[in-house]
Write a protein that holds these residues in place. Sequence first.
Motif, PDB file in Angstrom:
ATOM      1  N   UNK A  37       0.841  -1.190   0.000  1.00  0.00           N
ATOM      2  CA  UNK A  37       0.000   0.000   0.000  1.00  0.00           C
ATOM      3  C   UNK A  37       0.882   1.248   0.000  1.00  0.00           C
ATOM      4  N   UNK A  38       0.370   2.299  -0.614  1.00  0.00           N
ATOM      5  CA  UNK A  38       1.049   3.595  -0.592  1.00  0.00           C
ATOM      6  C   UNK A  38       0.584   4.365   0.646  1.00  0.00           C
ATOM      7  N   UNK A  39       1.231   5.467   0.910  1.00  0.00           N
ATOM      8  CA  UNK A  39       0.830   6.299   2.051  1.00  0.00           C
ATOM      9  C   UNK A  39      -0.602   6.793   1.887  1.00  0.00           C
ATOM     10  N   UNK A  40      -0.960   7.204   0.680  1.00  0.00           N
ATOM     11  CA  UNK A  40      -2.328   7.659   0.427  1.00  0.00           C
ATOM     12  C   UNK A  40      -3.313   6.505   0.540  1.00  0.00           C
ATOM     13  N   UNK A  41      -2.895   5.344   0.052  1.00  0.00           N
ATOM     14  CA  UNK A  41      -3.759   4.177   0.133  1.00  0.00           C
ATOM     15  C   UNK A  41      -4.007   3.764   1.566  1.00  0.00           C
ATOM     16  N   UNK A  42      -2.956   3.822   2.389  1.00  0.00           N
ATOM     17  CA  UNK A  42      -3.097   3.485   3.807  1.00  0.00           C
ATOM     18  C   UNK A  42      -4.083   4.427   4.486  1.00  0.00           C
ATOM     19  N   UNK A  43      -3.958   5.720   4.196  1.00  0.00           N
ATOM     20  CA  UNK A  43      -4.826   6.719   4.826  1.00  0.00           C
ATOM     21  C   UNK A  43      -6.282   6.559   4.403  1.00  0.00           C
ATOM     22  N   UNK A  44      -6.503   5.989   3.227  1.00  0.00           N
ATOM     23  CA  UNK A  44      -7.866   5.860   2.703  1.00  0.00           C
ATOM     24  C   UNK A  44      -8.600   4.632   3.240  1.00  0.00           C
TER      25      UNK A  44
END
Length: 277
Positions: free
Chosen positions: A85-92
Amino acid sequence: MEGRVEQVFSRAVNLFIPGQQRLLTLLSERCDNAPNSCRLALAHCNHLFRPGEQVSFTASGIAIGDDKWIETVACKRWLMPEASISADGFAAIPWRRWAGTLYQHLGCDDTLFLYSGDNPFYRELAKELQQRRQCLLSALQQQQNMTDAITRLIGLGIGLTPSSDDYLVGLSIILFIRGHPLEKYQETFLTALRYAGENTTLFSKITLEEAFHRRYRESITRLVKNIITESDNFSTHIITDIKNIGSSSGCDMLYGMADACALSHWSGGNYVNQDSC
């Protein structure tokens, strides 16, 4: 390479390889793929194999006892899809919601962690499991004494894979997704296993080692994929498939995954109350 039949169950057989101190598991056709295993075109295993039978591994197959030959030349290799997961993906990802979903699928009869029956031994064991679980969650949040907290959990419980070990498998599955903020503690978990690996069974030690290296069962990869992608095709059957692993192993894993989702919510900048876990 030589070995022997170590344990025989209805849908699985463990082959022990003394020279490597490893196990290879033969699985029935209804089982999902898993690390260190080979699926057979059999509905049941316990009517064919016997503990103590000699095993010989060759380049073309496996000879077991005097009357069984498993040809491996034509076997297809299962490669576990790796999640990231990317940082944005994790946050979502709605981590709190996923934690709640997994907790809701677990009752007091599903995992020793939640046991509330009349057996005094199980009640005391459940109390000890919860105390050590709380210590580990606190250590992860405070980023201190983690190795000791993990070490104290390894091997606590009963059976071929004690409840605490299955819980740690579930916890690590989520925390060690590539790109997860807490994957940095992977080496801490591996260090704890090196210290305390002899406190549990060989099978459980190997299962922990595989999980800490991001290798686990096919049914679990489906749940991880759904958590990451928030797929519209999510089905509770995915959770049920995991609950059906072993007598309670799958439920213990789900409990660890639920805690890991709660920790993920916290590590994203939101406080998680452990008492709600």
